[in-house]
Design an enzyme around this catalytic site. Structure first.
Site, PDB file in Angstrom:
ATOM      1  N   PHE A 124      64.068 -38.819  12.097  1.00 25.77           N
ATOM      2  CA  PHE A 124      62.899 -39.849  12.841  1.00 25.77           C
ATOM      3  C   PHE A 124      62.393 -38.760  13.937  1.00 25.77           C
ATOM      4  O   PHE A 124      63.152 -38.555  14.903  1.00 25.77           O
ATOM      5  CB  PHE A 124      64.498 -40.998  13.704  1.00 25.77           C
ATOM      6  CG  PHE A 124      63.257 -42.453  14.048  1.00 25.77           C
ATOM      7  CD1 PHE A 124      62.559 -43.073  13.399  1.00 25.77           C
ATOM      8  CD2 PHE A 124      63.474 -42.397  15.769  1.00 25.77           C
ATOM      9  CE1 PHE A 124      61.833 -44.410  14.308  1.00 25.77           C
ATOM     10  CE2 PHE A 124      62.966 -43.527  16.532  1.00 25.77           C
ATOM     11  CZ  PHE A 124      62.168 -44.508  15.844  1.00 25.77           C
ATOM     12  N   THR A 127      60.843 -38.696  20.490  1.00 21.05           N
ATOM     13  CA  THR A 127      61.246 -37.852  22.120  1.00 21.05           C
ATOM     14  C   THR A 127      60.147 -37.455  21.745  1.00 21.05           C
ATOM     15  O   THR A 127      60.051 -36.394  20.543  1.00 21.05           O
ATOM     16  CB  THR A 127      62.338 -38.067  21.944  1.00 21.05           C
ATOM     17  OG1 THR A 127      63.198 -39.182  21.775  1.00 21.05           O
ATOM     18  CG2 THR A 127      63.003 -37.670  23.031  1.00 21.05           C
ATOM     19  N   SER A 133      62.313 -42.270  27.670  1.00 23.04           N
ATOM     20  CA  SER A 133      62.524 -43.712  27.719  1.00 23.04           C
ATOM     21  C   SER A 133      61.023 -44.075  27.801  1.00 23.04           C
ATOM     22  O   SER A 133      61.234 -45.363  27.959  1.00 23.04           O
ATOM     23  CB  SER A 133      63.617 -43.752  29.053  1.00 23.04           C
ATOM     24  OG  SER A 133      64.329 -43.568  28.432  1.00 23.04           O
ATOM     25  N   GLN A 280     103.634 -45.738  33.605  1.00 24.67           N
ATOM     26  CA  GLN A 280     102.823 -46.818  33.974  1.00 24.67           C
ATOM     27  C   GLN A 280     101.640 -46.149  33.726  1.00 24.67           C
ATOM     28  O   GLN A 280     100.840 -47.122  33.190  1.00 24.67           O
ATOM     29  CB  GLN A 280     103.381 -47.605  34.340  1.00 24.67           C
ATOM     30  CG  GLN A 280     104.083 -48.381  34.616  1.00 24.67           C
ATOM     31  CD  GLN A 280     105.272 -48.912  35.598  1.00 24.67           C
ATOM     32  OE1 GLN A 280     104.055 -49.020  36.615  1.00 24.67           O
ATOM     33  NE2 GLN A 280     106.043 -49.699  35.238  1.00 24.67           N
ATOM     34  N   ALA A 341      96.477 -30.441  31.081  1.00 21.85           N
ATOM     35  CA  ALA A 341      95.871 -28.716  31.006  1.00 21.85           C
ATOM     36  C   ALA A 341      95.084 -28.503  29.966  1.00 21.85           C
ATOM     37  O   ALA A 341      94.661 -27.915  29.491  1.00 21.85           O
ATOM     38  CB  ALA A 341      96.730 -27.473  31.693  1.00 21.85           C
ATOM     39  N   GLU A 364      69.135 -43.039  22.670  1.00 22.39           N
ATOM     40  CA  GLU A 364      68.683 -44.228  22.045  1.00 22.39           C
ATOM     41  C   GLU A 364      68.301 -45.452  23.036  1.00 22.39           C
ATOM     42  O   GLU A 364      69.377 -46.488  22.391  1.00 22.39           O
ATOM     43  CB  GLU A 364      68.949 -44.918  20.784  1.00 22.39           C
ATOM     44  CG  GLU A 364      69.308 -43.783  19.495  1.00 22.39           C
ATOM     45  CD  GLU A 364      69.560 -43.684  18.517  1.00 22.39           C
ATOM     46  OE1 GLU A 364      69.282 -45.413  18.017  1.00 22.39           O
ATOM     47  OE2 GLU A 364      69.838 -43.080  17.543  1.00 22.39           O
TER      48      GLU A 364
END
Length: 397
Positions: A124, A127, A133, A280, A341, A364
């Protein structure tokens, strides 16, 4: 009546793709990512499983499954790596479904059938270097010359640029009409004047083939005009509905991958005399991943439900793409944090997940574009009108 159960066929599909990912993709991903290598044999093996046309009707060479089955395939492929989900998103979501929706019978027989069988690969081209955009800012042109159109211009950030056989390309046939002067064309790689070039040095999706397309007086027969002249913008936007759907589904797969890696590490790593999963704040990150996965899936499968019914789903797909990709980006960030790390090293896959998670937040439709879209829907500034051609509803066997 709402039904949240998968069919037996869908469950079998998920297990098939998961086993494929575990055997054919995951063992090689570290190497492929480091090398920036896209293995085209993966697409051939997906074709052998009939997955390159999973939701394409059987009459056009596909499996004839529903649109949420496509979502399942994309989820499971992205659990392996974004590169291969992207390939299926582009081949099926952006190209094949667009041919199904807008193509003539002759175009479907010539292009859709071999794509659904995986004999040919579709991509496709929308762009451009100065048009992302802002679609109306494209500069590629198509000038009528007898029974042909002459295409000149350039596209960029095109997935499968060096792999695909067929491209749906958008160009101006009448610049004076602005976005209403854009038309869509089916371009073959072998057409004289066409060339492509991969982009190197990407932050993420390094195992994906992404790059530029060039059109130097490419002569395209008028039979390869997709839809009508000036209908290209509508075709592009409807194609993005399908592409965004697959991107959102893939984001669910990335969250799954982050969860699997993080849960495994939580049980392996101990600090202060106990598994880190007992802390937690680590649990909070795990809980947020799970919440993001479940909420994203609901949005994705709702959009798929509307597609199955043959209804417009631009609003729902936009929301699913925005939210799922944001959740995936946050899940990957938290997965790195959980690994500490080690999360900063490619000894573990989570650093790849984080790099890969950024692109879908941009392509997109950036999160900013989708934020504006959702606000405009709520405020009543945006409404979706029926299209001349709708994506066919799924017909249950």
């Amino acid at each position: 009546m709402m039904n949240f159960d998968f069919t037996q066929e869908q469950e079998m599909l998920r297990q098939t793709v998961r086993k494929f990912v575990d055997k054919e993709i995951l063992p090689h991903m570290k190497e492929w990512d480091e090398r920036g290598y896209f293995d085209p044999n993966i697409l051939k093996r997906l074709a052998e499983l009939n997955l390159m046309g999973v939701c394409i009707p059987e009459q056009y060479g596909g499996m004839g499954m529903d649109y949420n089955s496509l979502a399942i395939v994309c989820e499971e492929l992205e659990r392996g790596d974004t590169a291969f989900r992207t390939a299926v998103s582009v081949h099926i979501g952006l190209n094949s479904l667009t041919l199904l929706q807008w193509g003539t019978e002759e175009q479907k027989q010539k292009y859709l059938v071999p794509q659904a069988k995986g004999e040919k690969i579709g991509a496709f081209g929308l762009t451009e270097p100065n048009a992302g955009s802002d679609v109306a800012a494209i500069s590629t042109t198509a000038v009528r010359d007898g029974d042909d159109y002459i295409l000149n211009g350039q596209k960029t950030w095109i997935s499968l640029c060096d792999i695909a056989d067929h491209f749906i390309v958008f160009a101006y046939t009448d610049k004076s009409k602005k976005h209403r002067g854009i038309s869509a064309f089916i371009v073959e790689r072998t057409m004289p004047g066409f060339s492509s070039r991969a982009i190197k040095g990407k932050l993420g999706i390094r195992a994906g083939n992404t790059g530029e397309l060039f059109f130097d007086n490419v002569r395209v027969p008028k039979e390869n005009l997709l839809g009508e002249e000036g209908e290209g913008f509508k075709i592009a936007m409807s194609a993005l509905d399908n592409g965004r759907f697959t991107v959102a589904a893939g984001a669910c797969g990335l969250i799954m991958a982050c969860l699997e890696a993080s849960v495994k590490y939580c049980h392996e790593r101990k600090t202060f005399g106990k598994e880190i999963g007992r802390h937690q704040l680590v649990q909070q990150m795990i809980a947020n991943m799970e919440a993001g996965l479940q909420m994203s899936r609901l949005l994705v499968y709702k959009a798929g439900f509307l597609k199955n019914k043959g209804r417009r789903n631009t609003r729902e797909t936009s929301l699913a793409k925005w939210i799922a990709c944001d959740f995936a980006n946050k899940a990957a960030d938290d997965a790195v944090q959980i690994h500490g790390a080690y999360g900063y090293s490619n000894e573990y896959p989570v650093e790849r997940y984080l790099r890969n998670s950024k692109a879908p937040v941009i392509y997109e439709g950036t999160r900013e574009i989708h934020t504006i879209m959702q606000a405009e829907y709520v405020l009543g500034y945006r409404q979706d009108k029926p299209l001349r051609n709708m994506l066919p509803a799924w017909e249950e066997k």
